[in-house]
Design an enzyme around this catalytic site. Structure first.
Site, PDB file in Angstrom:
ATOM      1  N   GLY A  51       0.868  -1.181   0.000  1.00 37.34           N
ATOM      2  CA  GLY A  51       0.000   0.000   0.000  1.00 37.34           C
ATOM      3  C   GLY A  51       0.898   1.223   0.000  1.00 37.34           C
ATOM      4  O   GLY A  51       2.118   1.122  -0.133  1.00 37.34           O
ATOM      5  N   PHE A  84       1.697   3.018   2.431  1.00 37.82           N
ATOM      6  CA  PHE A  84       2.538   3.190   3.616  1.00 37.82           C
ATOM      7  C   PHE A  84       3.416   1.995   3.932  1.00 37.82           C
ATOM      8  O   PHE A  84       4.097   1.980   4.906  1.00 37.82           O
ATOM      9  CB  PHE A  84       1.652   3.491   4.839  1.00 37.82           C
ATOM     10  CG  PHE A  84       0.982   4.813   4.720  1.00 37.82           C
ATOM     11  CD1 PHE A  84      -0.342   4.904   4.318  1.00 37.82           C
ATOM     12  CD2 PHE A  84       1.683   5.981   4.966  1.00 37.82           C
ATOM     13  CE1 PHE A  84      -0.951   6.116   4.161  1.00 37.82           C
ATOM     14  CE2 PHE A  84       1.078   7.211   4.823  1.00 37.82           C
ATOM     15  CZ  PHE A  84      -0.247   7.285   4.427  1.00 37.82           C
ATOM     16  N   ASP A 126     -13.760   4.395   0.801  1.00 38.52           N
ATOM     17  CA  ASP A 126     -14.174   3.976  -0.546  1.00 38.52           C
ATOM     18  C   ASP A 126     -14.320   2.462  -0.580  1.00 38.52           C
ATOM     19  O   ASP A 126     -13.355   1.725  -0.488  1.00 38.52           O
ATOM     20  CB  ASP A 126     -13.150   4.437  -1.586  1.00 38.52           C
ATOM     21  CG  ASP A 126     -11.731   4.200  -1.098  1.00 38.52           C
ATOM     22  OD1 ASP A 126     -10.822   4.410  -1.890  1.00 38.52           O
ATOM     23  OD2 ASP A 126     -11.579   3.774   0.071  1.00 38.52           O
TER      24      ASP A 126
HETATM   25  C1  LIG Z   1      -8.631  -3.854   9.250  1.00 44.14           C
HETATM   26  O1  LIG Z   1      -7.781  -3.703   8.144  1.00 44.14           O
HETATM   27  C2  LIG Z   1      -6.893  -2.654   8.145  1.00 44.14           C
HETATM   28  C3  LIG Z   1      -6.750  -1.696   9.152  1.00 44.14           C
HETATM   29  C4  LIG Z   1      -5.805  -0.671   9.023  1.00 44.14           C
HETATM   30  C5  LIG Z   1      -5.006  -0.639   7.898  1.00 44.14           C
HETATM   31  C6  LIG Z   1      -3.983   0.419   7.697  1.00 44.14           C
HETATM   32  O2  LIG Z   1      -3.040   0.202   6.976  1.00 44.14           O
HETATM   33  N1  LIG Z   1      -4.193   1.605   8.306  1.00 44.14           N
HETATM   34  C7  LIG Z   1      -3.351   2.708   8.185  1.00 44.14           C
HETATM   35  C8  LIG Z   1      -2.023   2.608   7.723  1.00 44.14           C
HETATM   36  C9  LIG Z   1      -1.243   3.746   7.629  1.00 44.14           C
HETATM   37  C10 LIG Z   1      -1.747   4.994   7.998  1.00 44.14           C
HETATM   38  C11 LIG Z   1      -3.070   5.077   8.457  1.00 44.14           C
HETATM   39  C12 LIG Z   1      -3.861   3.953   8.547  1.00 44.14           C
HETATM   40  C13 LIG Z   1      -5.116  -1.584   6.892  1.00 44.14           C
HETATM   41  C14 LIG Z   1      -6.064  -2.599   7.027  1.00 44.14           C
HETATM   42  N2  LIG Z   1      -6.300  -3.592   6.053  1.00 44.14           N
HETATM   43  C15 LIG Z   1      -5.592  -3.781   4.943  1.00 44.14           C
HETATM   44  O3  LIG Z   1      -4.609  -3.155   4.601  1.00 44.14           O
HETATM   45  C16 LIG Z   1      -6.199  -4.878   4.076  1.00 44.14           C
HETATM   46  C17 LIG Z   1      -5.201  -5.558   3.226  1.00 44.14           C
HETATM   47  S1  LIG Z   1      -3.946  -6.346   4.130  1.00 44.14           S
HETATM   48  C18 LIG Z   1      -4.665  -7.766   4.757  1.00 44.14           C
HETATM   49  C19 LIG Z   1      -4.975  -8.896   3.835  1.00 44.14           C
HETATM   50  C20 LIG Z   1      -5.651  -9.971   4.350  1.00 44.14           C
HETATM   51  N3  LIG Z   1      -5.993 -11.042   3.630  1.00 44.14           N
HETATM   52  C21 LIG Z   1      -5.644 -11.084   2.324  1.00 44.14           C
HETATM   53  N4  LIG Z   1      -5.871 -12.058   1.377  1.00 44.14           N
HETATM   54  C22 LIG Z   1      -5.320 -11.642   0.208  1.00 44.14           C
HETATM   55  C23 LIG Z   1      -4.753 -10.400   0.369  1.00 44.14           C
HETATM   56  C24 LIG Z   1      -4.937 -10.031   1.723  1.00 44.14           C
HETATM   57  C25 LIG Z   1      -4.590  -8.901   2.491  1.00 44.14           C
END
Ligand SMILES: COc1ccc(C(=O)Nc2ccccc2)cc1NC(=O)CCSCc1cnc2[nH]ccc2c1
Length: 273
Positions: free
Chosen positions: A23, A25, A137
């Site tokens: 992503g 970050f 989104d």
């Molecule tokens: C509850 O979820 C999240 C909560 C917080 C954040 C986040 O990064 N927050 C943030 C970061 C930086 C600055 C501010 C806020 C990300 C997620 N979720 C994901 O990123 C989903 C894809 S990763 C997981 C996942 C699982 N199972 C899969 N199967 C196939 C691919 C795949 C991918």
């Protein structure tokens, strides 16, 4: 019941597997917790990125929200830990991958599958709205499937950033409600609009206002230039639900409660998700 005591996790507790994607970050990996052998997704976020974008508080706020969300159709954030330069998010791993992959493979979904996913999304959104969380989104690439094919809304994290128009502008406009593309104040009802877009895309394989250029998509959205192709054939109830969601006046869109009670959903959705 009494929550299990929040133990302090560290990188030593996990065996890191293949990368799942990256992503804005940081990167995400499959990982296995060494003792329980439990499979999770481990998201690595670089502190200097967070400091650079000054979103420490937004990240902390988002973590508090995400750890409090418990719903079968919302991807879990189990916890987090950090070392000197990185923050690690311990996320639920959805074994079925991205819904997008399924949609591309099968072109479009059956009415039963489409209705089941729309019901799951509606229930997850109703739960979020109860907790005063407006989702960001919702689009197919933010939707994952678990090992039983159950839908999981996965917040891909840059949601804090995707609030800003420029972020969504460089993404696709297809899922944005008129009030968003016209930069007017928007509220929860944008999610109802998005459900209409997704319902159409699940049944026809393409979003309703798709066009050659962003400008044309923009024009089609604000005009609500909606038409249904003759192939594949969808039921009149399905078209009725879509028509009651893709309404320009956000106050006139079908509510989440009314979506759950809609004849097409009641008749076709599998309530077990
Ligand atoms: C509850 O979820 C999240 C909560 C917080 C954040 C986040 O990064 N927050 C943030 C970061 C930086 C600055 C501010 C806020 C990300 C997620 N979720 C994901 O990123 C989903 C894809 S990763 C997981 C996942 C699982 N199972 C899969 N199967 C196939 C691919 C795949 C991918």
């Amino acid at each position: 019941g009494q929550e299990s005591p929040k133990r302090e996790w560290s990188l030593r507790d996990f065996e890191i597997g293949k990368p799942l994607g990256k992503g804005k970050f940081g990167r995400v990996y499959v990982a296995r917790e060494a003792k329980s052998k439990y499979i999770v997704a481990l998201k690595v976020i670089f502190k200097e990125q967070i400091e650079k974008y000054k979103i420490q508080h937004q990240l902390r706020r988002e973590m508090e929200i995400q750890t409090s969300l418990r719903h079968p159709n919302i991807l879990r954030l189990y916890g987090w830990f950090h070392d000197d330069e990185r923050i690690f998010l311990i996320l639920e791993y959805a074994h079925g991958g991205e819904l997008y992959g399924l949609l591309r493979k099968t072109n479009y979904l059956s009415e039963k599958q489409a209705a089941t996913y729309i019901l799951s999304l509606t229930q997850a959104l109703a739960y979020c709205h109860e907790k005063n969380v407006i989702h960001r989104d919702i689009k197919p690439e933010n939707l994952l499937l678990d090992h039983e094919g159950r839908l999981k809304i996965a917040d891909f994290g840059w949601s804090v950033q995707s609030r800003s128009k420029r972020q969504t502008m460089c993404g696709t406009l297809d899922y944005l409600a008129p009030e968003m593309v016209e930069n007017r104040p928007h509220d929860y009802a944008v999610d109802n609009w998005t459900l209409g877009i997704l319902c159409y895309e699940f049944l026809y394989g393409v979003p309703p206002f798709e066009a050659e250029s962003q400008t044309d998509t923009f024009r089609r959205i604000i005009k609500v230039d909606l038409s249904f192709p003759s192939e594949p054939q969808a039921s009149a109830e399905a078209k009725h639900l879509i028509t009651r969601l893709l309404v320009k006046d956000s106050s006139k869109r079908l509510s989440l409660q009314r979506i759950m009670e809609h004849p097409w959903i009641v008749k076709n959705a599998d309530p077990s998700g």
